[in-house]
Enzyme design. Structure first.
Site, PDB file in Angstrom:
ATOM      1  N   LYS A  82     -10.690   9.269   4.024  1.00  0.00           N
ATOM      2  CA  LYS A  82     -10.403  10.672   4.336  1.00  0.00           C
ATOM      3  C   LYS A  82     -10.393  10.895   5.845  1.00  0.00           C
ATOM      4  O   LYS A  82     -11.237  10.358   6.571  1.00  0.00           O
ATOM      5  CB  LYS A  82     -11.455  11.553   3.658  1.00  0.00           C
ATOM      6  CG  LYS A  82     -11.200  13.051   3.757  1.00  0.00           C
ATOM      7  CD  LYS A  82     -12.246  13.810   2.945  1.00  0.00           C
ATOM      8  CE  LYS A  82     -12.019  15.305   3.004  1.00  0.00           C
ATOM      9  NZ  LYS A  82     -12.990  16.049   2.152  1.00  0.00           N
ATOM     10  N   SER A 157     -11.028  19.516  -0.245  1.00  0.00           N
ATOM     11  CA  SER A 157     -10.332  19.062   0.941  1.00  0.00           C
ATOM     12  C   SER A 157      -9.941  17.572   0.914  1.00  0.00           C
ATOM     13  O   SER A 157      -9.292  17.092   1.844  1.00  0.00           O
ATOM     14  CB  SER A 157     -11.197  19.315   2.178  1.00  0.00           C
ATOM     15  OG  SER A 157     -12.445  18.646   2.078  1.00  0.00           O
ATOM     16  N   SER A 181     -15.301  19.227  -2.758  1.00  0.00           N
ATOM     17  CA  SER A 181     -14.083  18.634  -2.207  1.00  0.00           C
ATOM     18  C   SER A 181     -13.748  17.248  -2.730  1.00  0.00           C
ATOM     19  O   SER A 181     -12.693  16.706  -2.400  1.00  0.00           O
ATOM     20  CB  SER A 181     -14.180  18.575  -0.675  1.00  0.00           C
ATOM     21  OG  SER A 181     -14.117  19.865  -0.134  1.00  0.00           O
TER      22      SER A 181
END
Length: 467
Positions: A82, A157, A181
């Site tokens: 990420k 996210s 997330s």
């Protein structure tokens, strides 16, 4: 299996075939890049690549396997990281214009552990700006789309990470979860996502925290076994993160095979998509059929305080970060500057009150597991929505705000508990739906065992989006 279909293999199968010599990391890496080229233009999941190093490391891993000396079960397995986690050889932009070239030359500890274990890092995956929202778009890289329907969002996210795994770019992704997330995007893309117990995966070399200590690192995968494989490499205490010592001490072992489950269908009057309710309800009945006693009821915790406090936590986090890094603020989008202004207006006494309420929640949450071994809830209140929109404005015909789709997840982060997102039956339109199973602090392995048993009875990894 034809070379062009190697991207379909789970990490555990890659591990087995490396061991018996029927497949090499080089072949898998080449297939991974071919799949990336084929689908990423439609999805915008991977936003930074390292192809030459990726292929070189695959060749070195192939040599290790040929000599019978793999570094770990993760050796030669492709994964993504990420873009809110530091990587030594790629910028960490956090979706922010000011951080386009931001690089420290360090790996976040979980990334360093995966790299040291021989994992092959494909690249970085897209996030919303500052990773603060439940969809994935930013002014640097644009919008990320859901492989099951590219007009829709994969959530956020960790939207880029789930899109990459769901589309077969890599079998694993390292994600981050500060309020859902990992779990909500997993539910929107048909994946397994583990939000570990607080500090089960220690933190070092990190971006500024915007959500107190709520943000944890966890794996995303297509199967429970794959998620466990990555988690085992990333977890474990480190002296640089003293709370990880407590997490290791709390690690639950020797739990009974039969789990007492509390099923919480909904939170009060908060709207829930009826297809989500039906799918999760069916999954709970299937858990009961596996021999786990289920009791339906309300969550016996008072979460009203956090409905108001949750946005204030992010606002205060942004305010302190922009004060420390004014150059970042100068190129931030307007809504985050507005949030920071609200954060500056929050008195210190209010932040202290929030911290005290977090402590109280963690004490109260511990008591939940005197009666139950796991709590099952929806992972998200809504089905995926339009990819460009930050959140759905209506759920089940009711108007909702920015956190309406996310009501089921944030409290778990504040409580520091582990939670595992598992796929349920899809919607009528074929869109993924997920449940989350929440456990006692330190009970990550209990959740993974329960998830593995559920998956064995009701598998989902044969489902692929028609990209």
């Amino acid at each position: 299996m034809p070379t062009q279909d190697l991207w379909r293999l789970p990490a555990t199968e890659l591990q087995r075939r490396y061991r018996d010599g029927s497949l090499t990391p080089v072949a898998v890496a080449q297939a991974c890049l071919a799949r990336l080229e084929a689908v990423n233009p439609r999805l915008n999941a991977v936003v930074a690549r390292r192809d030459p190093d990726f292929l070189r490391e695959a060749a070195v891993s192939t040599e290790r396997h040929a000599q019978g000396r793999p570094l770990s079960p993760l050796d030669g397995i492709p994964l993504t990281v990420k873009d809110s986690l530091y990587t030594a050889d790629l910028p960490t932009t956090w979706g922010c214009r000011a951080l386009r070239e931001h690089a420290t030359g360090q790996d976040e500890l979980s990334v360093a552990r995966a790299r040291a274990a021989g994992a092959l890092i494909v690249g970085k995956t897209n996030v919303p700006e500052f990773a603060l929202e439940g969809y994935t778009a930013n002014p640097v890289f644009g919008v990320t789309r859901n492989p099951w329907n590219p007009a829709l969002t994969p959530g956020g996210s960790t939207g880029g990470g789930v899109a990459a795994v769901a589309a077969g770019i890599a079998p694993l992704a390292i994600g981050q979860d500060g309020g859902g997330s990992i779990r909500r995007p997993a539910s929107h893309t048909g994946l397994v996502g583990l939000k570990p117990s607080l500090s089960a995966v220690p933190r070092e070399h990190v971006l500024p925290s915007l959500l107190l200590d709520f943000e944890v690192i966890g794996p995303l995968a297509r199967t429970v076994a794959d998620a466990r494989l990555l988690f085992e490499i990333m977890r474990g205490p480190a002296a640089v993160d003293r709370s990880s010592l407590a997490a290791e001490q709390a690690r639950a072992q020797g739990q009974p095979a039969v789990r007492r489950i509390l099923y919480v269908e909904r939170f009060g009057t908060a709207p829930l998509d009826p297809q989500v309710a039906a799918s999760v309800g069916q999954a709970v009945r299937r858990l009961a059929d596996l021999g786990h006693p289920v009791e339906a009821g309300a969550l016996p915790l008072d979460l009203d305080f956090f409905a108001e406090a949750w946005p204030q936590i992010g606002q205060a986090g942004l305010a302190q970060m922009f004060d420390r890094h004014p150059a970042w603020a100068r190129e931030a989008s307007g809504k985050y500057l507005e949030m920071a202004e609200k954060g500056r207006a929050i008195p210190a006494a209010r932040l202290w009150q929030i911290l005290e309420q977090v402590k109280k929640l963690r004490r109260d949450a511990a008591g939940l597991f005197d009666r139950f071994d796991a709590i099952v809830l929806p992972a998200a209140a809504a089905l995926p929505w339009k990819a460009e929109d930050a959140y759905p404005t209506h759920i089940a015909g009711q108007e909702v705000g920015p956190r309406g789709h996310a009501v089921y997840t944030g409290w778990v982060n504040a409580a520091g508990l582990p939670a595992l997102a598992l796929p349920c039956e899809p919607s009528r339109e074929g869109l993924p739906i997920g449940m989350q199973v929440v456990g006692r602090y330190g009970g990550d392995d209990v959740l993974l065992d329960l998830g593995a048993a559920y998956e064995a009875a009701h598998p989902w990894s044969h489902r692929w989006p028609a990209l």
